[in-house]
Structure formats: structure tokens, C-alpha cells
Write a protein that holds these residues in place. Structure first.
Motif, mmCIF file in Angstrom:
data_model
loop_
_atom_site.group_PDB
_atom_site.id
_atom_site.type_symbol
_atom_site.label_atom_id
_atom_site.label_comp_id
_atom_site.label_asym_id
_atom_site.label_seq_id
_atom_site.Cartn_x
_atom_site.Cartn_y
_atom_site.Cartn_z
ATOM 1 N N HIS A 227 41.230 29.577 28.473
ATOM 2 C CA HIS A 227 42.245 30.182 29.340
ATOM 3 C C HIS A 227 42.063 31.694 29.402
ATOM 4 O O HIS A 227 42.106 32.307 30.467
ATOM 5 C CB HIS A 227 43.628 29.812 28.772
ATOM 6 C CG HIS A 227 44.709 29.964 29.770
ATOM 7 N ND1 HIS A 227 45.219 31.191 30.110
ATOM 8 C CD2 HIS A 227 45.348 29.049 30.540
ATOM 9 C CE1 HIS A 227 46.152 31.012 31.023
ATOM 10 N NE2 HIS A 227 46.250 29.729 31.314
ATOM 11 N N GLU B 76 46.272 27.959 39.923
ATOM 12 C CA GLU B 76 46.986 29.250 39.894
ATOM 13 C C GLU B 76 46.815 29.962 38.567
ATOM 14 O O GLU B 76 46.612 31.163 38.512
ATOM 15 C CB GLU B 76 48.470 29.021 40.173
ATOM 16 C CG GLU B 76 48.720 28.929 41.653
ATOM 17 C CD GLU B 76 50.165 29.068 42.009
ATOM 18 O OE1 GLU B 76 50.975 29.498 41.175
ATOM 19 O OE2 GLU B 76 50.479 28.701 43.156
ATOM 20 N N SER B 77 46.890 29.192 37.477
ATOM 21 C CA SER B 77 46.794 29.867 36.185
ATOM 22 C C SER B 77 45.870 29.155 35.193
ATOM 23 O O SER B 77 45.511 29.733 34.175
ATOM 24 C CB SER B 77 48.196 29.978 35.566
ATOM 25 O OG SER B 77 48.740 28.680 35.472
ATOM 26 N N SER C 93 41.419 33.464 32.972
ATOM 27 C CA SER C 93 42.518 34.235 33.579
ATOM 28 C C SER C 93 42.109 35.690 33.803
ATOM 29 O O SER C 93 42.616 36.344 34.713
ATOM 30 C CB SER C 93 43.786 34.132 32.733
ATOM 31 O OG SER C 93 43.513 34.573 31.439
ATOM 32 N N ARG D 294 37.225 34.694 39.533
ATOM 33 C CA ARG D 294 38.006 33.472 39.357
ATOM 34 C C ARG D 294 38.204 32.704 40.675
ATOM 35 O O ARG D 294 38.121 31.482 40.712
ATOM 36 C CB ARG D 294 39.363 33.879 38.770
ATOM 37 C CG ARG D 294 40.312 32.767 38.575
ATOM 38 C CD ARG D 294 41.651 33.263 38.041
ATOM 39 N NE ARG D 294 42.601 32.157 38.145
ATOM 40 C CZ ARG D 294 42.672 31.170 37.269
ATOM 41 N NH1 ARG D 294 41.910 31.195 36.201
ATOM 42 N NH2 ARG D 294 43.512 30.177 37.443
#
Ligand code: SF4
Length: 231
Positions: A112, A128-129, A116, A121
Motif C-alpha cells: 500500500h 482509488e486507494s 499510494s 499510479r
């Protein structure tokens, strides 16, 4: 074999029958309906046959030209069970599972914190995340598929595959002239007999056309295609 059986399921049956008759080929030319990574591997392993035909291309949005990082942009390290992304980050999880068709697959996930903060990305994931996830086939199948995808881009593939020219035309002639998709009888035995009669009739028609030097038909063009300017 029944016409309702999927093409891919027919391949092992065909190979088994050819093996029984000691007529196995080195290469078996097929269309895309017959190819899958598993069938490529099984044909090679069980019968030493190179199943030669186009394989499906990667349909994910990232694989479309210029749009993002597709599976082929990642480096898979099978020994260490890690995948390195185009930004040089290593995957964190590697799990075996099954896809919707029951085939063994590998699922990996990236960290992650890496995804992020990743400057590219948007080219990698639409989540979205969440981090980037990948699902791909087990090593033997994965490598067979990548090899087949690379081969089908080559000139040699195009030239060799041209040997199938006429196959689709034969099916088309059977459908249009000999009604091989709508039979008049009920039952496998009678339907098979009509198949055989249609095949004999087609051979006779073709032999007569050849003897009379009837020119081959040109490939048909749709009305829309005919509107395109000829360069
Ligand atoms: S989003 Fe994650 S997996 Fe994709 S390139 Fe960036 S760091 Fe690598």
C-alpha cells in the motif's frame, strides 16, 4: 464429437485419436477458439505437439497500447515468488488460488505504501486507494502463453499460419451451399450421415470447378468496407 462441445475440449480427444492411429503431427494448426495456455502445455507435454494458432491477447485496460502497465511490464521471479513492478517495487504477497474456471492461478499484491505514493499510479491501477494486484497463471502456463503471444507477432507466424487459408472458406461453403448448420433429420446417426454426404458433395463440386478452371472467388467485402477509398 458434438458440435455443442467447446473447441478446447475437443483438442485432447483429437490428439488421443491421432495417437491411436499413429498419426500425431509435430504441429497442429488451429484457430483461436482452440488455444489456451493449459491446452498449449498439455499438447506439448502429452503428445509433443506444437499447437500452432493465435492465443487471446491481454484484454485489461493497462495492456492497451500506451495506456498503462500490463502484466508483461512486470518481472516475475518464480524462484523467490516475487514480482517487480515497473517502478522497481517488489510485491508483498504471493498466493495460489483458482480462477472462475477452476484453473490454478497466482495472485500477488503490492505494498500500500508504495502504490499510494507512486508517481505513475494512474497508469497502474484504477483503485482509488488500494495497491496494484495481479493475477496470472502458474509458471508453465504463463510462460507458454507469453511465448505464444510473442510468436504470433512475427512474420514467420503469419507466413506459416497462412497454411490455414481456405479452411474458413470451406466452412462457409458448407454453411451457405450445403446447409451444414441446419439438418433435416433428428438424431446423431442421421446427422452424421448427412455431414458425410455434404463433405462428399463439396469435394465433387470443388473438383468439377477445378477441372473447369472456375476462378476462385474473391474475399467478400462488407458494403461499409467498400466505401473506404482504395490507396
Ligand atoms: S502503482 Fe504500485 S505496482 Fe504500480 S508502478 Fe506504482 S508502485 Fe509499482
Amino acid at each position: 464429437m458434438k458440435a455443442t462441445t467447446s473447441d478446447q475440449l475437443n483438442i485432447p480427444v483429437i490428439h488421443q485419436a491421432l495417437a491411436f492411429k499413429e498419426l500425431l503431427p509435430d504441429q497442429h494448426m488451429v484457430d483461436q477458439g482452440y488455444t489456451s495456455a493449459q491446452i498449449l502445455v498439455d499438447s506439448q507435454r502429452a503428445y509433443d505437439i506444437d499447437l500452432f494458432g493465435p492465443v487471446p491477447v491481454n484484454q485489461h485496460w493497462q495492456a492497451k497500447a500506451g495506456q498503462g502497465y500490463a502484466l508483461s511490464d512486470f518481472q516475475v521471479n518464480w524462484k523467490n515468488r516475487k514480482v517487480r513492478c515497473p517502478q522497481g517495487k517488489s510485491s508483498k504477497a504471493w498466493k495460489k488460488g483458482k480462477d472462475a474456471y477452476g484453473h490454478l492461478v497466482i495472485r500477488v499484491e503490492f505494498r500500500h505504501r508504495h502504490c499510494s505514493a507512486c508517481p505513475v499510479r494512474a497508469q497502474c491501477t484504477k483503485s482509488e486507494s488500494g495497491p496494484r494486484n495481479l493475477t496470472f497463471q502458474i509458471q508453465e502456463n504463463y510462460e507458454a502463453l507469453q511465448k505464444a503471444r510473442a510468436r504470433q507477432q512475427t512474420k514467420e507466424f503469419e507466413e506459416l499460419y497462412a497454411i490455414r487459408a481456405g479452411v474458413e472458406g470451406t466452412i462457409s461453403q458448407g454453411v451457405r451451399t450445403f446447409e451444414i448448420r441446419q439438418y433435416r433429420y433428428i438424431g446423431m446417426a442421421k446427422t452424421r450421415l448427412q455431414h458425410v454426404v455434404a463433405a462428399v458433395a463439396m469435394n465433387v463440386v470443388r473438383a468439377v470447378s477445378w477441372l473447369e478452371e472456375v476462378p476462385l472467388a474473391q474475399t467478400r467485402q462488407s458494403r461499409f468496407a467498400k466505401l473506404a477509398p482504395v490507396s
